[in-house]
Design a protein around this motif. Structure first.
Motif, PDB file in Angstrom:
ATOM      1  N   LEU A 231       0.828  -1.208   0.000  1.00  0.00           N
ATOM      2  CA  LEU A 231       0.000   0.000   0.000  1.00  0.00           C
ATOM      3  C   LEU A 231       0.855   1.247   0.000  1.00  0.00           C
ATOM      4  O   LEU A 231       1.897   1.276   0.656  1.00  0.00           O
TER       5      LEU A 231
ATOM      6  N   GLU B 254      -2.770   5.655   1.358  1.00  0.00           N
ATOM      7  CA  GLU B 254      -3.993   4.870   1.099  1.00  0.00           C
ATOM      8  C   GLU B 254      -4.927   4.968   2.295  1.00  0.00           C
ATOM      9  O   GLU B 254      -4.480   4.978   3.443  1.00  0.00           O
ATOM     10  N   ARG B 255      -6.213   5.046   2.048  1.00  0.00           N
ATOM     11  CA  ARG B 255      -7.199   5.102   3.130  1.00  0.00           C
ATOM     12  C   ARG B 255      -7.370   3.716   3.746  1.00  0.00           C
ATOM     13  O   ARG B 255      -7.289   2.697   3.045  1.00  0.00           O
TER      14      ARG B 255
ATOM     15  N   ARG C  18     -10.144   1.349   2.295  1.00  0.00           N
ATOM     16  CA  ARG C  18      -9.730   0.670   1.058  1.00  0.00           C
ATOM     17  C   ARG C  18      -8.684  -0.408   1.371  1.00  0.00           C
ATOM     18  O   ARG C  18      -8.701  -1.483   0.787  1.00  0.00           O
ATOM     19  N   ALA C  19      -7.783  -0.130   2.284  1.00  0.00           N
ATOM     20  CA  ALA C  19      -6.737  -1.096   2.652  1.00  0.00           C
ATOM     21  C   ALA C  19      -7.351  -2.381   3.199  1.00  0.00           C
ATOM     22  O   ALA C  19      -6.938  -3.484   2.832  1.00  0.00           O
TER      23      ALA C  19
ATOM     24  N   ASN D   5      -5.352   7.823   6.634  1.00  0.00           N
ATOM     25  CA  ASN D   5      -4.269   7.169   5.893  1.00  0.00           C
ATOM     26  C   ASN D   5      -3.695   6.016   6.700  1.00  0.00           C
ATOM     27  O   ASN D   5      -3.603   6.084   7.932  1.00  0.00           O
TER      28      ASN D   5
END
Length: 166
Positions: free
Chosen positions: A46, A50-51, A54-55, A99
């Protein structure tokens, strides 16, 4: 002419485990295999921005429990533990738009206290096993350490050994 009758030997044959105090090493359960022989899935990492929502989604799609986090130049910064991240999200301690860098475990870059171990496709599996005794996973990099090629775990080693029937 004198005949000598063969007498049964009274000497006890010892197992070939010791000869004059020498004990041979155990057989190599990996039979000389290297990391490349594990046939790892391509690396999934990642970006640091990246949020977490979403991760978590990506991690469950790929069935990964730990995901490396990279900076903009693809340098490994640390990793996120997906289960812990999900727990924080469900407890309201993390916002899905945060993040991943806020929740990652940073790699210790101090060479004096924690020397860096390079794991490449040519690393013998016995060396990888020793590394994984003290670590959750290993990042497999290219020879120049510019790209993360894969993530190896102790479970990957166990699967390899069972697949080979050793």
């Amino acid at each position: 002419m004198t005949t000598v009758a063969a007498q049964p030997s009274t000497a006890v044959q010892s197992a070939p485990t010791a000869l004059n105090g020498f004990v041979p090493p155990p057989p190599d359960k990996y039979r000389g295999a290297v990391v490349e022989d594990l046939q790892l899935s391509p690396a999934f990492a990642l970006p640091q921005d990246e949020r977490i929502g979403r991760a978590i989604e990506l991690a469950y799609d790929r069935d990964f429990s730990h995901i490396p986090v990279l900076d903009r130049k693809r340098k490994p910064l640390g990793y996120v533990e997906v289960a812990a991240l999900k727990k924080k999200w469900e407890a309201g301690e993390a916002d899905p738009t945060d993040n991943v860098a806020l929740y990652m475990t940073k790699f210790n870059r101090s060479v004096s206290t924690n020397p860096y171990t390079v794991i490449t496709p040519d690393t013998p599996l016995a060396d990888l096993e020793r590394f994984l005794q003290d670590n959750i996973f290993a990042l497999v990099t290219d020879y120049g350490r510019k790209f993360v090629l894969g993530v190896a775990t102790a479970q990957d080693l166990e699967t390899f050994v069972s697949r080979r029937g050793i």
